[in-house]
Design a protein around this motif. Structure first.
Motif, PDB file in Angstrom:
ATOM      1  N   GLY A  93     -23.840  21.532  29.524  1.00 27.86           N
ATOM      2  CA  GLY A  93     -24.237  21.111  28.188  1.00 27.86           C
ATOM      3  C   GLY A  93     -24.478  22.242  27.215  1.00 27.86           C
ATOM      4  O   GLY A  93     -24.302  22.066  26.000  1.00 27.86           O
ATOM      5  N   PHE A  94     -24.852  23.441  27.757  1.00 28.95           N
ATOM      6  CA  PHE A  94     -25.296  24.518  26.867  1.00 28.95           C
ATOM      7  C   PHE A  94     -24.605  25.869  27.115  1.00 28.95           C
ATOM      8  O   PHE A  94     -24.878  26.818  26.397  1.00 28.95           O
ATOM      9  N   MET A  98     -19.016  21.692  28.007  1.00 33.38           N
ATOM     10  CA  MET A  98     -18.087  20.681  28.499  1.00 33.38           C
ATOM     11  C   MET A  98     -18.656  19.269  28.396  1.00 33.38           C
ATOM     12  O   MET A  98     -17.934  18.301  28.181  1.00 33.38           O
ATOM     13  N   LEU A  99     -19.984  19.139  28.567  1.00 32.30           N
ATOM     14  CA  LEU A  99     -20.646  17.838  28.545  1.00 32.30           C
ATOM     15  C   LEU A  99     -21.672  17.808  27.411  1.00 32.30           C
ATOM     16  O   LEU A  99     -22.080  18.852  26.899  1.00 32.30           O
ATOM     17  N   PRO A 100     -22.122  16.607  27.044  1.00 32.43           N
ATOM     18  CA  PRO A 100     -23.133  16.505  25.982  1.00 32.43           C
ATOM     19  C   PRO A 100     -24.365  17.332  26.317  1.00 32.43           C
ATOM     20  O   PRO A 100     -24.733  17.431  27.489  1.00 32.43           O
ATOM     21  N   PRO A 101     -24.987  17.949  25.294  1.00 31.08           N
ATOM     22  CA  PRO A 101     -24.713  17.821  23.852  1.00 31.08           C
ATOM     23  C   PRO A 101     -23.620  18.744  23.326  1.00 31.08           C
ATOM     24  O   PRO A 101     -23.529  18.947  22.132  1.00 31.08           O
ATOM     25  N   CYS A 104     -22.339  25.470  22.819  1.00 28.68           N
ATOM     26  CA  CYS A 104     -21.834  26.678  23.459  1.00 28.68           C
ATOM     27  C   CYS A 104     -21.542  27.701  22.379  1.00 28.68           C
ATOM     28  O   CYS A 104     -21.679  27.423  21.178  1.00 28.68           O
ATOM     29  N   SER A 105     -21.158  28.891  22.796  1.00 26.32           N
ATOM     30  CA  SER A 105     -20.778  29.932  21.838  1.00 26.32           C
ATOM     31  C   SER A 105     -19.621  30.743  22.407  1.00 26.32           C
ATOM     32  O   SER A 105     -19.456  30.861  23.627  1.00 26.32           O
ATOM     33  N   ASN A 111     -14.716  24.420  21.317  1.00 25.15           N
ATOM     34  CA  ASN A 111     -14.897  23.121  20.659  1.00 25.15           C
ATOM     35  C   ASN A 111     -16.370  22.769  20.450  1.00 25.15           C
ATOM     36  O   ASN A 111     -16.732  21.597  20.429  1.00 25.15           O
ATOM     37  N   CYS A 112     -17.222  23.784  20.320  1.00 32.34           N
ATOM     38  CA  CYS A 112     -18.630  23.539  20.039  1.00 32.34           C
ATOM     39  C   CYS A 112     -18.918  23.920  18.587  1.00 32.34           C
ATOM     40  O   CYS A 112     -18.415  24.922  18.091  1.00 32.34           O
TER      41      CYS A 112
END
Length: 396
Positions: A93-94, A98-101, A104-105, A111-112
């Protein structure tokens, strides 16, 4: 479990009704419910309000939610899991997003629209751990004596092995086991993060107050593990030299390869995991909450009863579990994933894990018992692990 409509306030009565009916029906059929309070299902309203588990505000909201569950169902539920796989939620997630929410950076995820892969996984895990400890403290102080239940947490338990015979890969695999398992087990047993994480992550790894350490240490009656595979690991010291580092760069490790949907078939890895927990983390009471085989071969067929590969998988892993118990592991329970084909979080309907199959093409979603279901039922009712004359009996 029944979320409030907006994340706090009045409980959704339809949610209460659903879970009360489900728990009652399980008990009516002689099935003991083991309930997970939280499994990647943060209300969107709390994510929007304060970024969910990235905020310490999550701890109080989660504790209130857990209390509602204890009060509503604790008269019948005797096994509680506070969190499922927090060591997965934080990374997917972070870090990778890949998954909610989906935070990423660059260059660690794509795609974040927001996030910090170098810091947020550690912060989210920190608040999840404190939320767990808060719920356990509440349960033990207010409910356990009268309800007579037990409470714990469930982690994903990959086992990391070196990809080669090099000392560098061996050290990388050890670091990954500390990062993957010790990230949560070390605070739960010893009250702080593993020393290797403290030294390599530095100030990005949150500190713990004396009170938090005291609350975390021993905050479980059992530890659950979801185990499927071994993961081969290579050293990547170049990543550790980068100015920006995420979780895997901090561990200076990369996953060399894995086989199949989830990884390499290796029952001995379960034994290594259980031995590691026994020797490193004071032999905690354990539950294997997930272990099973996801099969994609029957998608093009209408039905597939013949799944001896699944029966062999379960026999091999149960044998490894038994051998670990013989060596002193305090393993107390085992769950097959899953009794029924279902929507899998990462692979949809593509991977079929069920002892009982589901015809996803039928409007009625027709269910049928696979051969593994008949074998497992017989085993639970006193049959041999490997029946004489079976294809696998001689290899036991």
């Amino acid at each position: 479990m029944p979320h409030c409509v907006d994340g706090r306030g009045e409980i959704n009565p339809k949610g209460l009704e659903y879970y009360n009916n489900l728990i009652d029906e399980l008990i009516r059929h002689g099935i003991e419910p083991h309930v997970t309070v939280y499994h990647f299902d943060l209300p969107q309203s709390l994510q929007d309000e304060y970024n969910g588990v990235l905020s310490p505000r999550f701890i109080d909201d989660y504790t209130a939610y857990a209390q509602a569950c204890f009060e509503s169902f604790g008269d019948r539920v005797k096994h509680w899991v506070t969190l499922n796989e927090p060591n997965v939620e934080t990374l997917t997630g972070f870090d990778s997003g890949m998954l909610p929410p989906r935070r990423c950076s660059y260059p660690f995820g794509d795609n974040c629209t927001a996030g910090d892969s170098t810091r947020e996984p550690y912060l989210g895990a920190h608040h999840l751990l404190l939320a767990h400890a808060s719920a356990v403290s509440l349960y033990k102080e207010k409910y356990q004596a009268t309800q007579g239940g037990q409470i714990g947490i469930t982690l994903l338990g990959f086992w990391y092995e070196p990809a080669s015979n090099s000392l560098q890969d061996a050290a990388a695999a050890m670091r990954m086991n500390d990062f993957h398992i010790g990230w949560f087990m070390h605070p739960l047993v010893y009250g702080d993060y593993p020393p290797v994480m403290r030294s390599r992550v530095g100030a990005r790894l949150p500190g713990l107050t004396e009170e938090q350490t005291k609350k975390l240490s021993g905050s479980f009656d059992f530890i659950g593990f979801n185990h499927y595979t071994v993961v081969r690991t290579q050293a990547d010291e170049r990543a550790f030299d980068l100015k920006l580092r995420n979780y895997y760069a901090d561990a200076a490790a990369t996953i060399a390869y894995s086989l199949g949907d989830i990884g390499e078939y290796a029952p001995w890895a379960l034994g290594k995991l259980l031995d590691h927990l026994r020797l490193t983390y004071r032999n905690p009471p354990l539950m294997i909450h997930e272990n099973g085989l996801g099969d994609t071969s029957e998608i093009s067929r209408k039905f597939q009863y013949d799944d001896d590969n699944r029966s062999k998988f379960l026999q091999d892993y149960l044998e490894a579990l038994y051998q670990s118990i013989q060596r002193g592991s305090d393993a107390r329970g085992y769950f097959v994933w899953s009794f029924l084909d279902e929507f899998e979080f990462l692979s949809g309907y593509r991977s079929r894990y069920g002892l009982c199959g589901v015809d996803m093409n039928a409007k009625e979603r027709t269910r049928y018992m696979r051969n593994s279901a008949h074998w497992y039922s017989g085993f639970l009712n006193g049959g041999e692990l490997r029946p004489p004359g079976s294809a696998y009996h001689d290899s036991a």
